[in-house]
Design an enzyme around this catalytic site. Structure first.
Site, mmCIF file in Angstrom:
data_model
loop_
_atom_site.group_PDB
_atom_site.id
_atom_site.type_symbol
_atom_site.label_atom_id
_atom_site.label_comp_id
_atom_site.label_asym_id
_atom_site.label_seq_id
_atom_site.Cartn_x
_atom_site.Cartn_y
_atom_site.Cartn_z
ATOM 1 N N CYS A 11 0.819 -1.234 0.000
ATOM 2 C CA CYS A 11 0.000 0.000 0.000
ATOM 3 C C CYS A 11 0.843 1.270 0.000
ATOM 4 O O CYS A 11 0.313 2.356 -0.229
ATOM 5 C CB CYS A 11 -0.924 -0.001 1.205
ATOM 6 S SG CYS A 11 -1.846 -1.521 1.334
ATOM 7 N N HIS A 27 -2.935 7.071 3.071
ATOM 8 C CA HIS A 27 -3.395 5.771 2.559
ATOM 9 C C HIS A 27 -4.787 5.503 3.138
ATOM 10 O O HIS A 27 -5.020 5.651 4.339
ATOM 11 C CB HIS A 27 -2.416 4.681 2.964
ATOM 12 C CG HIS A 27 -2.922 3.297 2.684
ATOM 13 N ND1 HIS A 27 -3.545 2.969 1.504
ATOM 14 C CD2 HIS A 27 -2.903 2.159 3.431
ATOM 15 C CE1 HIS A 27 -3.889 1.694 1.534
ATOM 16 N NE2 HIS A 27 -3.515 1.185 2.696
ATOM 17 N N ASN A 35 -10.172 -0.145 0.849
ATOM 18 C CA ASN A 35 -8.712 -0.084 0.786
ATOM 19 C C ASN A 35 -8.242 -0.641 -0.558
ATOM 20 O O ASN A 35 -8.304 -1.846 -0.783
ATOM 21 C CB ASN A 35 -8.137 -0.899 1.954
ATOM 22 C CG ASN A 35 -6.620 -0.919 1.966
ATOM 23 O OD1 ASN A 35 -5.972 -0.489 1.007
ATOM 24 N ND2 ASN A 35 -6.054 -1.428 3.045
HETATM 25 N N1 ACO Z 1 -18.549 -7.892 10.714
HETATM 26 C C1 ACO Z 1 -18.980 -8.135 11.960
HETATM 27 N N2 ACO Z 1 -18.168 -8.515 12.948
HETATM 28 C C2 ACO Z 1 -16.861 -8.661 12.664
HETATM 29 C C3 ACO Z 1 -16.340 -8.447 11.381
HETATM 30 C C4 ACO Z 1 -17.247 -8.033 10.396
HETATM 31 N N3 ACO Z 1 -16.863 -7.795 9.123
HETATM 32 N N4 ACO Z 1 -15.020 -8.654 11.411
HETATM 33 C C5 ACO Z 1 -14.709 -9.007 12.650
HETATM 34 N N5 ACO Z 1 -15.816 -9.016 13.413
HETATM 35 C C6 ACO Z 1 -15.954 -9.361 14.829
HETATM 36 C C7 ACO Z 1 -14.823 -10.200 15.340
HETATM 37 O O1 ACO Z 1 -15.072 -11.556 15.090
HETATM 38 C C8 ACO Z 1 -14.849 -9.860 16.814
HETATM 39 O O2 ACO Z 1 -15.859 -10.604 17.403
HETATM 40 P P1 ACO Z 1 -15.659 -11.251 18.864
HETATM 41 O O3 ACO Z 1 -15.435 -10.070 19.771
HETATM 42 O O4 ACO Z 1 -16.940 -11.975 19.102
HETATM 43 O O5 ACO Z 1 -14.458 -12.114 18.762
HETATM 44 C C9 ACO Z 1 -15.267 -8.402 16.849
HETATM 45 O O6 ACO Z 1 -15.883 -8.146 15.577
HETATM 46 C C10 ACO Z 1 -14.116 -7.446 17.042
HETATM 47 O O7 ACO Z 1 -13.102 -7.794 16.131
HETATM 48 P P2 ACO Z 1 -11.743 -7.056 16.129
HETATM 49 O O8 ACO Z 1 -10.817 -7.714 15.179
HETATM 50 O O9 ACO Z 1 -11.301 -6.870 17.551
HETATM 51 O O10 ACO Z 1 -12.198 -5.630 15.534
HETATM 52 P P3 ACO Z 1 -11.351 -4.334 15.418
HETATM 53 O O11 ACO Z 1 -12.019 -3.248 16.140
HETATM 54 O O12 ACO Z 1 -9.897 -4.580 15.679
HETATM 55 O O13 ACO Z 1 -11.494 -4.001 13.875
HETATM 56 C C11 ACO Z 1 -10.317 -4.176 11.787
HETATM 57 C C12 ACO Z 1 -11.027 -4.926 12.908
HETATM 58 C C13 ACO Z 1 -11.332 -3.273 11.100
HETATM 59 C C14 ACO Z 1 -9.781 -5.205 10.809
HETATM 60 C C15 ACO Z 1 -9.185 -3.328 12.395
HETATM 61 O O14 ACO Z 1 -8.381 -4.120 13.229
HETATM 62 C C16 ACO Z 1 -8.320 -2.720 11.338
HETATM 63 O O15 ACO Z 1 -8.756 -1.867 10.587
HETATM 64 N N6 ACO Z 1 -7.032 -3.094 11.266
HETATM 65 C C17 ACO Z 1 -6.132 -2.557 10.239
HETATM 66 C C18 ACO Z 1 -6.497 -3.139 8.928
HETATM 67 C C19 ACO Z 1 -5.762 -2.517 7.800
HETATM 68 O O16 ACO Z 1 -5.622 -1.317 7.737
HETATM 69 N N7 ACO Z 1 -5.309 -3.383 6.916
HETATM 70 C C20 ACO Z 1 -4.653 -3.024 5.740
HETATM 71 C C21 ACO Z 1 -3.421 -2.196 5.960
HETATM 72 S S1 ACO Z 1 -2.126 -2.466 4.892
HETATM 73 C C22 ACO Z 1 -2.716 -2.595 3.453
HETATM 74 O O17 ACO Z 1 -3.413 -1.710 3.117
HETATM 75 C C23 ACO Z 1 -2.478 -3.798 2.574
#
Ligand code: ACO
Length: 311
Positions: A109, A233, A263
């Site tokens: 990215c 980004h 993204n």
């Molecule tokens: N819909 C509903 N629930 C979901 C989903 C979804 N799509 N995805 C996860 N959950 C649930 C999980 O199972 C979890 O449930 P549980 O508590 O019963 O176990 C709960 O939601 C919380 O999950 P977390 O992973 O703790 O959620 P978080 O607040 O961390 O958000 C996210 C997740 C959005 C992926 C976040 O961590 C994030 O944005 N991380 C960075 C991602 C990123 O930027 N990636 C790319 C960067 S580099 C590149 O661009 C290639």
């Protein structure tokens, strides 16, 4: 001595659009969860890097009024090339009728900013015209049963033409960084699907963006107050907000397309940049800060003085 500046720009998104509601029909998720956790409402999918890049590249060249045979180098930032080899850049070079070298650059990215900094070095070295494209089709490597990742990614392309025609440098400061010790937190094996430790990526992304931005601004000899537009980004609104807060830059200064693109990896910064340019958010002489992070973990930032051609 002449220096590089951006003289043309264009983007392309594939036709098929998937809203959060569409996704909720085949994965266990909701529009509310996705919007709240990421800021994304829709994304475009089923793109091919070579096709999207060709369209964006063609339109950027047309805008700059550059004949394809006058391009001296094609740089294509991508981590989802249509095939392992040849480089997608070679395919795009042929489709556009360019007669020059063509390479794929993989910094995930951060790829577009890596490409921009590289392109500026080539213009300083004497190449008159460079076509730089950022394009990714991560929908092809997303596991559509993994709700933790599939809701985040989309496809797209953004292109800029860089010509050696500015009186003074437009790239005022930059920072390129890689921390390979974190390579395992976001990856995709050959023939495999995206693996991501979301929480760890989130934590490191905020710190990497802050560090890259501060280094680039220090080297440019400017402060946040001097920056008119930040082009971050587009991965997650919460990452952008957290990084902007640490940098003490108001959210209003950020270019944003995340809500409608998701993204798009190497395409995300040029998509946001072109959107801001089309909205006349920068005037000649204004400073822009582009800052990205991605798998690697890679990070990159560049401070650019806006020096558009007069059409
Ligand atoms: N819909 C509903 N629930 C979901 C989903 C979804 N799509 N995805 C996860 N959950 C649930 C999980 O199972 C979890 O449930 P549980 O508590 O019963 O176990 C709960 O939601 C919380 O999950 P977390 O992973 O703790 O959620 P978080 O607040 O961390 O958000 C996210 C997740 C959005 C992926 C976040 O961590 C994030 O944005 N991380 C960075 C991602 C990123 O930027 N990636 C790319 C960067 S580099 C590149 O661009 C290639």
């Amino acid at each position: 001595m002449a220096h590089g500046r951006i003289t043309g720009w264009a983007t392309h998104l594939p036709e098929r659009r998937l809203t959060n509601h569409d996704l909720a029909e085949f994965v266990d998720t909701t529009d509310e969860w996705i919007r709240e956790r990421s800021g994304i409402a829709a994304r475009h999918v089923d793109g091919k890097v070579t096709e999207m890049s060709t369209i964006a590249g063609r339109d950027a060249l047309a805008m700059a009024g550059v004949d394809p045979t006058d391009v001296g180098l094609l740089l294509l930032a991508t981590c989802s090339s249509d095939q392992q080899f040849p480089a997608s850049a070679s395919v795009v070079q042929h489709k556009l009728g360019l007669r020059c070298g063509a390479i794929d650059m993989n910094a995930a990215c951060s790829g577009f900013v890596y490409g921009l900094v590289t392109a500026m070095q080539f213009t300083e070295g004497g190449v008159d015209t460079i076509l730089l494209i950022g394009s990714d089709a991560l929908s092809s490597v997303v596991d559509w049963t993994d709700r933790g990742t599939c809701v985040l990614f989309g496809d797209g392309a953004g292109a800029v033409v860089i010509q050696r025609s500015a009186d003074s440098p437009t790239l005022l400061g930059w920072d390129l960084m890689s921390d390979g010790s974190a390579a395992g937190i976001l990856s995709c094996e050959h023939g495999g699907k995206i693996f991501m430790n979301g929480k760890e990526v989130f934590r490191r992304a905020v710190l990497a963006m802050e560090s890259a931005a501060r280094n680039a601004m220090d080297r440019a000899g400017v402060t946040m107050d001097d920056i008119t537009l930040v082009v971050p980004h587009q991965a997650n609104i919460r990452i952008i907000d957290a990084a902007m807060k640490r940098l003490d830059i108001p959210r209003e200064k950020a270019a944003m397309v995340l809500e409608r693109t998701g993204n798009t990896s190497a395409a995300s910064i040029p998509l946001a940049l072109v959107d801001a340019l089309d909205d006349d958010r920068v005037a000649p002489g204004d400073l822009m800060l582009m800052v990205g992070f991605g798998a690697g973990m890679s990070s990159a930032a560049a401070v650019i003085r806006w020096d558009p051609p007069s059409y």
